[in-house]
Design a protein around this motif. Structure first.
Motif, short mmCIF file in Angstrom:
data_model
loop_
_atom_site.label_atom_id
_atom_site.label_comp_id
_atom_site.label_asym_id
_atom_site.label_seq_id
_atom_site.Cartn_x
_atom_site.Cartn_y
_atom_site.Cartn_z
N ALA A 1 -18.89 -29.18 6.42
CA ALA A 1 -17.65 -29.91 6.72
C ALA A 1 -17.97 -31.38 6.89
O ALA A 1 -19.09 -31.74 7.23
N ARG A 2 -16.93 -32.21 6.66
CA ARG A 2 -17.13 -33.65 6.85
C ARG A 2 -17.55 -33.92 8.29
O ARG A 2 -18.40 -34.76 8.54
N ASP A 3 -16.94 -33.20 9.23
CA ASP A 3 -17.32 -33.30 10.65
C ASP A 3 -17.88 -31.95 11.07
O ASP A 3 -17.12 -31.02 11.39
N ALA B 1 -15.47 -25.69 5.74
CA ALA B 1 -15.51 -24.47 6.57
C ALA B 1 -14.95 -24.68 7.97
O ALA B 1 -14.93 -23.76 8.77
N ASN B 2 -14.46 -25.90 8.26
CA ASN B 2 -13.97 -26.18 9.61
C ASN B 2 -12.56 -25.70 9.88
O ASN B 2 -12.15 -25.60 11.03
N ARG B 3 -11.78 -25.41 8.81
CA ARG B 3 -10.40 -24.97 9.05
C ARG B 3 -9.88 -24.27 7.79
O ARG B 3 -10.58 -24.22 6.76
N GLY B 4 -8.65 -23.75 7.89
CA GLY B 4 -7.97 -23.17 6.73
C GLY B 4 -8.75 -22.04 6.10
O GLY B 4 -9.43 -21.25 6.76
N LEU B 5 -8.67 -22.00 4.78
CA LEU B 5 -9.29 -20.93 4.02
C LEU B 5 -10.82 -20.91 4.20
O LEU B 5 -11.44 -19.84 4.25
N GLY B 6 -11.41 -22.10 4.29
CA GLY B 6 -12.87 -22.18 4.41
C GLY B 6 -13.37 -21.50 5.68
O GLY B 6 -14.41 -20.82 5.66
N PHE C 1 0.88 -20.54 -3.13
CA PHE C 1 0.73 -21.11 -1.79
C PHE C 1 0.06 -20.13 -0.83
O PHE C 1 0.34 -18.93 -0.85
N ILE C 2 -0.84 -20.68 -0.01
CA ILE C 2 -1.57 -19.90 1.00
C ILE C 2 -1.20 -20.48 2.36
O ILE C 2 -1.03 -21.70 2.50
N ASP C 3 -1.11 -19.62 3.35
CA ASP C 3 -0.62 -20.03 4.67
C ASP C 3 -1.70 -20.78 5.47
O ASP C 3 -2.34 -20.22 6.36
N THR C 4 -1.89 -22.06 5.12
CA THR C 4 -2.82 -22.94 5.84
C THR C 4 -2.11 -24.28 6.04
O THR C 4 -0.99 -24.46 5.57
N GLU C 5 -2.82 -25.23 6.67
CA GLU C 5 -2.25 -26.56 6.89
C GLU C 5 -1.81 -27.22 5.57
O GLU C 5 -0.83 -27.95 5.53
N ASN D 1 -17.15 -23.03 -3.24
CA ASN D 1 -16.55 -24.37 -3.35
C ASN D 1 -15.08 -24.26 -2.96
O ASN D 1 -14.21 -24.01 -3.80
N ASN D 2 -14.84 -24.44 -1.67
CA ASN D 2 -13.50 -24.27 -1.12
C ASN D 2 -12.81 -25.59 -0.82
O ASN D 2 -11.59 -25.70 -0.94
N ALA D 3 -13.56 -26.63 -0.45
CA ALA D 3 -12.96 -27.89 -0.01
C ALA D 3 -12.03 -28.46 -1.07
O ALA D 3 -12.34 -28.43 -2.27
N SER E 1 -0.24 -34.36 -9.73
CA SER E 1 -1.61 -34.83 -9.94
C SER E 1 -2.63 -33.86 -9.34
O SER E 1 -3.77 -33.76 -9.81
N TYR E 2 -2.24 -33.11 -8.32
CA TYR E 2 -3.10 -32.05 -7.77
C TYR E 2 -3.33 -31.00 -8.86
O TYR E 2 -4.47 -30.57 -9.09
N GLY E 3 -2.24 -30.60 -9.56
CA GLY E 3 -2.36 -29.61 -10.64
C GLY E 3 -3.32 -30.08 -11.71
O GLY E 3 -4.13 -29.31 -12.23
N1 NAP Z 1 -3.12 -23.71 0.85
C1 NAP Z 1 -2.69 -23.48 -0.36
O1 NAP Z 1 -1.48 -23.32 -0.60
C2 NAP Z 1 -3.67 -23.36 -1.51
C3 NAP Z 1 -3.27 -22.68 -2.68
C4 NAP Z 1 -4.16 -22.56 -3.74
C5 NAP Z 1 -5.43 -23.10 -3.63
N2 NAP Z 1 -5.79 -23.76 -2.50
C6 NAP Z 1 -7.13 -24.34 -2.44
O2 NAP Z 1 -7.88 -23.67 -1.44
C7 NAP Z 1 -8.85 -24.56 -0.89
C8 NAP Z 1 -8.75 -24.57 0.62
O3 NAP Z 1 -7.48 -25.09 0.99
P1 NAP Z 1 -6.81 -24.87 2.41
O4 NAP Z 1 -5.51 -24.23 2.15
O5 NAP Z 1 -7.76 -24.26 3.36
O6 NAP Z 1 -6.53 -26.41 2.77
P2 NAP Z 1 -6.66 -27.20 4.14
O7 NAP Z 1 -6.18 -26.35 5.25
O8 NAP Z 1 -5.99 -28.51 3.90
O9 NAP Z 1 -8.25 -27.42 4.28
C9 NAP Z 1 -8.92 -28.22 3.34
C10 NAP Z 1 -10.39 -28.23 3.70
O10 NAP Z 1 -11.09 -29.01 2.72
C11 NAP Z 1 -11.86 -29.98 3.42
N3 NAP Z 1 -12.10 -31.18 2.63
C12 NAP Z 1 -11.20 -31.99 2.03
N4 NAP Z 1 -11.82 -33.00 1.40
C13 NAP Z 1 -13.16 -32.82 1.61
C14 NAP Z 1 -14.32 -33.52 1.22
N5 NAP Z 1 -14.27 -34.64 0.49
N6 NAP Z 1 -15.53 -33.04 1.60
C15 NAP Z 1 -15.63 -31.90 2.34
N7 NAP Z 1 -14.56 -31.22 2.77
C16 NAP Z 1 -13.34 -31.67 2.40
C17 NAP Z 1 -11.04 -30.29 4.67
O11 NAP Z 1 -11.85 -30.96 5.62
P3 NAP Z 1 -11.22 -31.98 6.73
O12 NAP Z 1 -10.80 -31.11 7.89
O13 NAP Z 1 -12.34 -32.90 7.04
O14 NAP Z 1 -10.04 -32.66 6.10
C18 NAP Z 1 -10.67 -28.87 5.07
O15 NAP Z 1 -11.74 -28.22 5.69
C19 NAP Z 1 -8.59 -25.93 -1.55
O16 NAP Z 1 -9.47 -26.11 -2.63
C20 NAP Z 1 -7.16 -25.81 -2.04
O17 NAP Z 1 -6.88 -26.68 -3.11
C21 NAP Z 1 -4.96 -23.88 -1.42
#
Ligand code: NAP
Length: 245
Positions: free
Chosen positions: A37-39, A13-18, A175-179, A76-78, A142-144
């Motif tokens: 969040a981890r932090d 929940a610290n960044r991105g979609l969460g 793809f979603i507009d995050t880091e 479950n977003n992480a 491998s992500y897939g």
């Molecule tokens: N962005 C895309 O294109 C996309 C597309 C489809 C699905 N998704 C899915 O949407 C979800 C959110 O992705 P996002 O785009 O927001 O990615 P993101 O910006 O990279 O953020 C990932 C988040 O997951 C956390 N995280 C990673 N490993 C963790 C762990 N072991 N324990 C707790 N937290 C952990 C990160 O924490 P830290 O800050 O500590 O690293 C961060 O808060 C993911 O499941 C991703 O696979 C993303």
């Protein structure tokens, strides 16, 4: 399920979609939103209660399920994406980290919170999956695989928790507009659009979200994947190999 008055926990929940999930849950009137969040110090969204949680730490996952016994909506977003191919990655490290987080971490959360949700009237689980749950692209091979495993698990958890009235929602997006997708050019979904659709699905009791046109096309094409999905993927990869110096 009613979001207003619910108690939600969002991982990552610290960044991105969460962060957007946490913000939108507060806006929709959730009684409490735990931002895991981890932090935990990096969970800064107003109205969100920070919780320290690495989802790959099974002991801590169990502790958090004990500490947050009022949760009725688990998001479950992480997740992690290492942009790793199957055959050319230097080691199995990336594939293992993706599987540990995206599959085992998410599974561990579902297992720990299943009884909590049951005690709180059933509630709901939202699992953030991907269009790559449905097909493989070497760019993020491998992500897939980890998201395909998480999709399979999500379907199983839904069947297993039906008896206690838990709604299990699978959210698939391109793809979603995050880091995570910062390296990618081309069309991306907005985090607000994906989160809005996911929470609307929870409210409507809907089990699957296909968040964009590409994801809807891929899911609809599964029965003819080697005809409709893989030829352009193959051409893209063969061209990339041919262009190597
Ligand atoms: N962005 C895309 O294109 C996309 C597309 C489809 C699905 N998704 C899915 O949407 C979800 C959110 O992705 P996002 O785009 O927001 O990615 P993101 O910006 O990279 O953020 C990932 C988040 O997951 C956390 N995280 C990673 N490993 C963790 C762990 N072991 N324990 C707790 N937290 C952990 C990160 O924490 P830290 O800050 O500590 O690293 C961060 O808060 C993911 O499941 C991703 O696979 C993303």
């Amino acid at each position: 399920m009613r979001i207003e008055g619910s108690v939600a926990l969002v991982t990552g929940a610290n960044r991105g979609l969460g962060q957007v999930y946490a913000r939108e849950l507060v806006r929709r009137g959730a009684a409490r939103v735990y931002g895991a969040a981890r932090d935990a110090a990096r969970v800064t969204e107003p109205g969100v209660t920070p919780v320290t949680l690495d989802i790959t730490d099974a002991g801590r996952v169990a502790q958090v399920a004990g500490e947050c016994g009022d949760v009725s909506l688990l998001v479950n977003n992480a997740g992690v994406l290492k942009y790793s191919t199957f055959t050319e990655a230097p080691s199995l490290d990336a594939a293992r980290q993706e599987m540990e987080t995206n599959y085992f971490g998410t599974l561990s959360m579902c297992r720990a919170f299943a009884p909590v949700l049951g005690r709180n009237g059933g509630g709901a689980i939202v699992n953030m999956l991907s269009v790559t749950s449905f097909y493989t692209n070497p760019l993020d091979g491998s992500y897939g695989a980890s998201k395909a495993a998480a999709w399979s698990m999500t379907n199983g958890v839904r069947v297993e928790l039906h008896h206690q009235g838990t709604l299990v929602v699978a959210v698939h997006a391109s793809f979603i507009d995050t880091e995570m997708a910062a390296l990618v050019s081309g069309p991306k979904d907005s985090p607000e659009s994906v989160v809005g659709q996911a929470l609307d699905a929870v409210a409507a009791g809907q089990i699957e979200v296909l968040a964009d046109e590409r994801t809807r096309f891929v899911k609809a094409s599964l029965a003819r994947d080697h005809e409709l999905i893989y030829p352009p993927v193959q051409k893209f990869w063969d061209d990339a190999i041919a262009a190597r110096p």
